[in-house]
Design a protein around this motif. Structure first.
Motif, PDB file in Angstrom:
ATOM      1  N   GLU A   8      -9.578  -0.047 -50.934  1.00  0.00           N
ATOM      2  CA  GLU A   8      -9.774   0.858 -49.814  1.00  0.00           C
ATOM      3  C   GLU A   8     -11.014   0.488 -49.022  1.00  0.00           C
ATOM      4  OE1 GLU A   8      -9.404   4.933 -50.870  1.00  0.00           O
ATOM      5  OE2 GLU A   8     -10.654   5.608 -49.225  1.00  0.00           O
ATOM      6  N   CYS A  11     -10.276  -2.762 -47.162  1.00  0.00           N
ATOM      7  CA  CYS A  11      -9.361  -2.576 -46.030  1.00  0.00           C
ATOM      8  C   CYS A  11     -10.076  -1.918 -44.867  1.00  0.00           C
ATOM      9  CB  CYS A  11      -8.165  -1.735 -46.488  1.00  0.00           C
ATOM     10  SG  CYS A  11      -6.878  -1.595 -45.260  1.00  0.00           S
ATOM     11  N   MET A  69       4.516   1.491 -45.854  1.00  0.00           N
ATOM     12  CA  MET A  69       3.072   1.507 -46.039  1.00  0.00           C
ATOM     13  C   MET A  69       2.727   1.726 -47.508  1.00  0.00           C
ATOM     14  SD  MET A  69       0.279   4.047 -44.224  1.00  0.00           S
ATOM     15  CE  MET A  69       0.295   3.206 -42.651  1.00  0.00           C
ATOM     16  N   THR A  70       1.764   0.953 -48.011  1.00  0.00           N
ATOM     17  CA  THR A  70       1.326   1.122 -49.391  1.00  0.00           C
ATOM     18  C   THR A  70       0.405   2.331 -49.506  1.00  0.00           C
ATOM     19  OG1 THR A  70      -0.645  -0.266 -49.163  1.00  0.00           O
ATOM     20  CG2 THR A  70       1.433  -1.382 -49.706  1.00  0.00           C
ATOM     21  N   GLU A  72      -2.515   2.357 -50.878  1.00  0.00           N
ATOM     22  CA  GLU A  72      -3.866   1.924 -50.532  1.00  0.00           C
ATOM     23  C   GLU A  72      -4.075   1.965 -49.025  1.00  0.00           C
ATOM     24  OE1 GLU A  72      -1.822   0.317 -52.463  1.00  0.00           O
ATOM     25  OE2 GLU A  72      -2.770  -0.080 -54.409  1.00  0.00           O
ATOM     26  N   GLU A  73      -3.080   1.500 -48.263  1.00  0.00           N
ATOM     27  CA  GLU A  73      -3.189   1.512 -46.803  1.00  0.00           C
ATOM     28  C   GLU A  73      -3.215   2.943 -46.277  1.00  0.00           C
ATOM     29  OE1 GLU A  73      -0.991  -2.613 -45.444  1.00  0.00           O
ATOM     30  OE2 GLU A  73       0.249  -0.957 -46.166  1.00  0.00           O
ATOM     31  N   ARG A  74      -2.416   3.819 -46.873  1.00  0.00           N
ATOM     32  CA  ARG A  74      -2.376   5.214 -46.414  1.00  0.00           C
ATOM     33  C   ARG A  74      -3.732   5.886 -46.634  1.00  0.00           C
ATOM     34  NH1 ARG A  74       1.788   6.177 -48.709  1.00  0.00           N
ATOM     35  NH2 ARG A  74       3.252   6.069 -46.988  1.00  0.00           N
ATOM     36  N   ALA A  76      -6.630   4.381 -46.893  1.00  0.00           N
ATOM     37  CA  ALA A  76      -7.612   3.738 -46.015  1.00  0.00           C
ATOM     38  C   ALA A  76      -7.506   4.282 -44.596  1.00  0.00           C
ATOM     39  CB  ALA A  76      -7.410   2.230 -46.028  1.00  0.00           C
ATOM     40  N   PHE A  77      -6.275   4.487 -44.103  1.00  0.00           N
ATOM     41  CA  PHE A  77      -6.091   4.995 -42.741  1.00  0.00           C
ATOM     42  C   PHE A  77      -6.646   6.408 -42.618  1.00  0.00           C
ATOM     43  CE2 PHE A  77      -3.688   7.091 -39.352  1.00  0.00           C
ATOM     44  CZ  PHE A  77      -3.865   6.192 -38.315  1.00  0.00           C
ATOM     45  N   PHE A  89      -6.865  -0.601 -37.167  1.00  0.00           N
ATOM     46  CA  PHE A  89      -6.061  -0.590 -38.397  1.00  0.00           C
ATOM     47  C   PHE A  89      -4.589  -0.859 -38.068  1.00  0.00           C
ATOM     48  CE2 PHE A  89      -3.347   1.201 -41.560  1.00  0.00           C
ATOM     49  CZ  PHE A  89      -3.993   1.035 -42.773  1.00  0.00           C
ATOM     50  N   PHE A  93      -2.466  -3.826 -39.440  1.00  0.00           N
ATOM     51  CA  PHE A  93      -1.315  -3.496 -40.290  1.00  0.00           C
ATOM     52  C   PHE A  93      -0.124  -4.394 -39.948  1.00  0.00           C
ATOM     53  CE2 PHE A  93       2.635  -1.168 -40.975  1.00  0.00           C
ATOM     54  CZ  PHE A  93       2.491  -0.692 -42.273  1.00  0.00           C
ATOM     55  N   ASN A  96      -0.871  -8.390 -40.508  1.00  0.00           N
ATOM     56  CA  ASN A  96      -0.795  -8.821 -41.898  1.00  0.00           C
ATOM     57  C   ASN A  96       0.633  -9.001 -42.388  1.00  0.00           C
ATOM     58  OD1 ASN A  96      -3.518  -9.010 -42.295  1.00  0.00           O
ATOM     59  ND2 ASN A  96      -3.739  -7.024 -43.287  1.00  0.00           N
TER      60      ASN A  96
END
Length: 559
Positions: A8, A11, A69-70, A72-74, A76-77, A89, A93, A96
């Motif tokens: 997190e 990212c 969306m993973t 971790e990405e959720r 982080a956002f 972001f 996203f 990548n």
């Protein structure tokens, strides 16, 4: 610190680093009264705009993109504080996930949007199609290899692995995928619509489609009809498919724990190729389990401001572990690389696998003295960049990280210039009728760079160079160039050769105003002594009298 927390932070750092600097502009009103009136008019509009933006970001993260969306990405956002960070972001996203950063299109995003549209058209049932189970599976994994539809349900003969016997079913579908990355092979997903509303859900048991499941004495399977078990046990979840009461036995993938495991993997976001390597690209250095490798960057002029940039990576087999597969030994390296501009924005990402040659037991010792080379070509605009490369030996697990900065040159339209001077292990002319594309192809030649530039006495120093924008000789309508090679050790010049084009060791290939120069120089005599050398190629345009002198450094080691 847990891996998720670490991801997190990383990212979020990537997003912040890739943001553009936005300049704020203030406008002064003519008077205090005018300023006050303007604020009174604009304040409600500004608040409405902020609310709309906030709503737009919320809709994005909770919309169809949430399917891919993973976690971790959720997280982080949701941790981001400003709209600039959120915009960065979102851009990152999609970058990548871009399978081909060389092109302006993002094929992954285009395909995602197409799948969302298809899901909304085909699977909507009071809720948007992308929210349904069929819609989410379709968006994640695409069209199944086979579909077994039963849109009306009705009479149904159970296959042997479901226990046999006759019953009646609700509408249902079976989707079959040959292979799903991150899930497995031979994946069968059953969707059932018990309400008849068109909203199919994923079935966790084959019994969910049985419309007579709760009707006593009806829809019996073969064991129940023979009195070998009670239907109430099946309703309660005892002795179902996969249990010993099934007379015919069940498939391995129908075992309760196997089915639950597959369903759990289906719920996760589609896996990216080497996600753990993406995280390590931000680590400054690896303290243990280091996998050494070399990277060199070369540049070749294309049209306009576009410059072909080649990244060549070299792995010494002595640093790799080899796996025995049926008497043949080989090694495999996974590569993840992220390219960033000096401002921090991502300019490209690529992932690939390098497979070494296979050796039998008698060849393994020789094979471990050799090298494997991988090359990736990208079209970039002039400017300063940094590439973060992570390589992992899949046999030993050893990982190496390399951060390499470079500057893509700006080629003037009518100015004499050259490509990088490449020290190569081999240079091969190609058939002009069928010039392939891919690794090591430069124009009409296949050139394998010698990344480490370390030679032994007796080897040949192979040079490759392209020259651009040479002036034309009006008498011959061809460029007129003088090409000289010199090798230096410190301040001493130990070799000087003038290219005449007639030597078997050299070639000058003219194509319009672009020339290709190739030359092999044997490392003998004074150049066979261990040490560091510099080779220079002096190109003189005899028409304009302009001169360029690209050079490269190499090392000679003792045998």
């Amino acid at each position: 610190m847990t891996r998720n927390c670490r991801f997190e932070r990383i990212c979020a750092a990537i997003v912040v680093a890739g943001l553009a600097v936005v300049a704020s502009v203030s406008v002064r009103a003519a008077g205090d009264g005018a300023r006050q009136d303007k604020q009174q008019v604009n304040e409600p509009t500004g608040k409405k705009r902020r609310d709309e933006l906030k709503s737009a970001y919320k809709e994005w993260v909770e919309g169809p993109v949430s399917v891919i969306m993973t976690e971790e990405e959720r997280r982080a956002f949701k941790a981001l504080k400003t709209d600039e960070e959120r915009d960065g972001f979102i851009a990152l996203f999609w970058r990548n996930r871009d399978p081909d950063p060389d092109t302006p299109e993002n094929e992954y995003k285009d395909e995602h949007d197409r799948r969302v549209q298809y899901a909304n058209e085909k699977f909507s049932s009071g809720i948007p199609g992308w929210r349904t189970d069929r819609g989410r599976i379709y968006i994640k994994f695409g069209k199944p290899d086979e579909i077994e539809p039963h849109p009306a349900g009705g009479p149904y003969e159970r296959p042997s692995y479901e226990g046999g016997g006759s019953t009646s079913t609700y509408p249902f579908e079976v989707w079959w995928y040959r292979h799903l990355e991150g899930v497995g092979s031979d994946i069968e997903i059953e969707f059932v619509d018990p309400s008849g509303s068109g909203e199919y859900h994923i079935a966790r048991s084959p019994n969910e489609k049985d419309a007579l499941l709760n009707v006593p004495g009806a829809g019996l399977d073969l064991a129940e009809s023979l009195g070998l078990r009670n239907k109430a046990d099946r309703v309660a979840g005892f002795g179902g498919p996969g249990q010993s009461a099934n007379l015919f036995g069940a498939r391995a993938k129908d075992q309760p724990f196997e089915r639950l495991d597959v369903l759990n993997r289906l719920e996760k976001a589609p896996s990216q190729q080497f996600p753990e390597l993406r995280v390590r690209a931000d680590v400054p250095e690896i303290a243990t389990d280091v996998l050494p490798f070399s990277v060199r960057t070369d540049f070749f002029r294309l049209s306009g401001d576009s410059v072909a940039t080649s990244f060549t990576m070299q792995f010494d087999h002595a640093d790799l572990s080899f796996k025995d597969t049926g008497g043949l030994y080989s090694s495999q390296i996974n590569i993840y690389a992220r390219l960033r501009r000096v401002a921090g924005s991502v300019a490209g990402v690529f992932e690939d696998t390098v497979q070494t040659a296979r050796y039998d037991g008698n060849q393994l010792q020789t094979g471990q003295t050799q090298r494997s080379v991988y090359q990736k070509n990208l079209a970039l605009t002039p400017g300063r960049y940094k590439i973060d490369v992570v390589a992992r030996d899949t046999v030993s697990g050893k990982t190496g990280v390399l951060h390499h900065s470079f500057e893509v040159p700006h080629y003037q339209e009518k100015s004499l210039s050259s490509s990088s001077l490449i020290l190569a292990t081999s240079i091969e002319p190609l058939d002009n009728q069928s010039i392939p594309a891919g690794q090591f192809i430069i124009g009409r030649y296949r050139v394998r760079p010698h990344v480490s530039a370390v030679y032994k006495p007796g080897q040949s120093l192979a040079l490759f160079l392209q020259v651009y924008a040479a002036d034309m000789d009006q008498a011959t309508l061809l460029p007129a160039l003088r090409v000289e090679y010199s090798v230096h050790k410190g301040a001493d010049e130990i070799l000087h050769v003038v290219e005449d084009g007639g030597s078997k060791l050299g070639v000058i290939d003219v194509k319009g105003q672009q020339l290709t120069i190739a030359r092999a120089i044997p490392l003998t005599g004074a150049m066979s002594q261990p040490g560091t050398y510099t080779v220079k190629v002096k190109v003189t345009d005899l028409v304009s009298q302009k001169v360029i002198t690209p050079e490269a450094t190499f090392n000679v080691i003792s045998r």
